[in-house]
Design a protein around this motif. Sequence first.
Motif, PDB file in Angstrom:
ATOM      1  N   THR A 134      -1.991   4.536   0.436  1.00 58.15           N
ATOM      2  CA  THR A 134      -1.341   3.561  -0.330  1.00 58.15           C
ATOM      3  C   THR A 134      -0.014   4.176  -0.727  1.00 58.15           C
ATOM      4  OG1 THR A 134      -3.271   2.589  -1.042  1.00 58.15           O
ATOM      5  CG2 THR A 134      -1.284   2.197  -2.311  1.00 58.15           C
ATOM      6  N   ILE A 135       1.075   3.543  -0.431  1.00 60.45           N
ATOM      7  CA  ILE A 135       2.353   4.355  -1.011  1.00 60.45           C
ATOM      8  C   ILE A 135       3.432   2.906  -1.215  1.00 60.45           C
ATOM      9  CG2 ILE A 135       3.091   4.507   1.638  1.00 60.45           C
ATOM     10  CD1 ILE A 135       4.879   6.880   0.682  1.00 60.45           C
ATOM     11  N   ASP A 136       4.370   3.204  -1.984  1.00 59.53           N
ATOM     12  CA  ASP A 136       5.543   2.101  -2.244  1.00 59.53           C
ATOM     13  C   ASP A 136       6.273   1.837  -1.120  1.00 59.53           C
ATOM     14  OD1 ASP A 136       4.492   1.749  -4.880  1.00 59.53           O
ATOM     15  OD2 ASP A 136       5.969   2.944  -5.845  1.00 59.53           O
ATOM     16  N   LEU A 137       6.587   0.910  -0.866  1.00 62.06           N
ATOM     17  CA  LEU A 137       7.561   0.499   0.310  1.00 62.06           C
ATOM     18  C   LEU A 137       8.715   1.295   0.371  1.00 62.06           C
ATOM     19  CD1 LEU A 137       7.838  -0.689   3.098  1.00 62.06           C
ATOM     20  CD2 LEU A 137       8.991  -2.789   1.720  1.00 62.06           C
ATOM     21  N   ASP A 138       9.462   1.475  -0.850  1.00 61.26           N
ATOM     22  CA  ASP A 138      10.587   2.223  -1.025  1.00 61.26           C
ATOM     23  C   ASP A 138      10.516   3.574  -0.810  1.00 61.26           C
ATOM     24  OD1 ASP A 138      11.931  -0.173  -1.469  1.00 61.26           O
ATOM     25  OD2 ASP A 138      11.942   0.088  -3.797  1.00 61.26           O
ATOM     26  N   ASP A 139       9.225   4.129  -1.253  1.00 62.12           N
ATOM     27  CA  ASP A 139       9.122   5.683  -0.912  1.00 62.12           C
ATOM     28  C   ASP A 139       9.057   5.754   0.496  1.00 62.12           C
ATOM     29  OD1 ASP A 139       9.372   6.366  -3.519  1.00 62.12           O
ATOM     30  OD2 ASP A 139       7.141   6.144  -3.992  1.00 62.12           O
ATOM     31  N   THR A 162      11.863  11.272  -0.202  1.00 58.43           N
ATOM     32  CA  THR A 162      10.814  11.061  -1.097  1.00 58.43           C
ATOM     33  C   THR A 162      10.173  12.245  -0.809  1.00 58.43           C
ATOM     34  OG1 THR A 162      10.891   8.543  -0.850  1.00 58.43           O
ATOM     35  CG2 THR A 162       8.855   9.768  -1.753  1.00 58.43           C
ATOM     36  N   ALA A 203       3.874  11.111  -3.022  1.00 59.26           N
ATOM     37  CA  ALA A 203       4.553   9.708  -2.967  1.00 59.26           C
ATOM     38  C   ALA A 203       3.169   8.687  -2.454  1.00 59.26           C
ATOM     39  CB  ALA A 203       5.621   9.579  -1.939  1.00 59.26           C
ATOM     40  N   GLY A 204       2.337   9.344  -1.763  1.00 59.36           N
ATOM     41  CA  GLY A 204       1.288   8.511  -1.165  1.00 59.36           C
ATOM     42  C   GLY A 204      -0.226   8.835  -1.488  1.00 59.36           C
ATOM     43  N   ARG A 245       0.056  -5.196   3.749  1.00 65.69           N
ATOM     44  CA  ARG A 245       0.938  -5.275   2.499  1.00 65.69           C
ATOM     45  C   ARG A 245       0.094  -5.782   1.669  1.00 65.69           C
ATOM     46  NH1 ARG A 245       2.492 -10.028   0.882  1.00 65.69           N
ATOM     47  NH2 ARG A 245       1.772 -10.989   2.541  1.00 65.69           N
ATOM     48  N   VAL A 275       0.551  -6.747  -2.560  1.00 68.77           N
ATOM     49  CA  VAL A 275       1.600  -6.968  -3.869  1.00 68.77           C
ATOM     50  C   VAL A 275       1.105  -6.762  -5.088  1.00 68.77           C
ATOM     51  CG1 VAL A 275       3.077  -8.537  -4.797  1.00 68.77           C
ATOM     52  CG2 VAL A 275       2.951  -8.527  -2.455  1.00 68.77           C
ATOM     53  N   GLY A 285      -0.350  -3.305 -12.381  1.00 68.18           N
ATOM     54  CA  GLY A 285      -1.166  -2.910 -11.118  1.00 68.18           C
ATOM     55  C   GLY A 285      -2.059  -3.486 -10.887  1.00 68.18           C
TER      56      GLY A 285
END
Length: 301
Positions: free
Chosen positions: A155-160, A166, A170-171, A195, A197, A202
């Motif tokens: 699991t990782i933020d899309l921006d990262d 980065t 991050a993940g 995906r 959201v 959280g």
Amino acid sequence: GAGGVSAEQVAEVARAVTPRALGLAADQGIDLAAVDAAFAQVAVVGGHQELVAVVDGYLARLDQDGPEPDPTEGRSMSIATHPDGSVSGRFELDAVGGEKFKAAVESLVQADRPAGDDRSRAQQQGDALVALCDRLLAAGGLPVLRTVKPQVVVTIDLDDLADPATGPGAGRMGSGAMISAARARWLACDGQIGRIVFGPDGTPLDVGRSHRVVPPHLRRANEARDRHCVFTGCAAPTQWCDVHHLVHWIDGGETSLENSALLCERHHTKVHHGFRVERQPDGRWRTWRPDGTEILVPAPL
């Protein structure tokens, strides 16, 4: 004991002089002095491992009608996960189980020996063990865990994921271990993407359907064209390879034959850490190090 016989060897011989073993030997009229002399000779000349085999053989013949213990009862494995997510372990296998394990690992070690390979024997075996797991997971034949096929989840933020700069942490993997964005990009290159959201607190608000980044027909096309890992000097077979995006899909790269290449796990990792592969107009692949120098393999004489 005689000179040259270690305490471990004395302990090994002691297995042959237990009350039960001595009783069986007496019943069969075995010359114990001759047996003892033979053990001593093997201990001095042949070494510990040969002595173990000789004592095992003697005890087996001494009690041919006795029940054979189940060797699988001694199998065990312990796994420890360290704070950085790395894993170490220890295992004990019987002779048959150990032979199966060694045969499987050694087959992968011997098949993955690219030119210029400077890995130690221990590193080769470690890579082979991971490759064995890769193949089992990819085959899809493992038992289902709580309605889900065994898989590696990150699991990782899309921006990262989109930012090559980065850093580490991050993940988050399913076990809780943290990995870098570069490692996550490597996994996402030829995996399934889903995906999710999250709300401000959280809590997952929406979960999209997972989809395969590289469809089966594109993988078949890559296998037909590349035939093995394209990293210079490597000939790892197609079934060991991921389909790598030359320009990552997160950066707008197309999921197409022109924008993809087969790379084995080890070299796929290198490409996501600064190395670069590029296909030439004549179909040859070339490889560059992070410092811009090209990796060259001498032509055969």
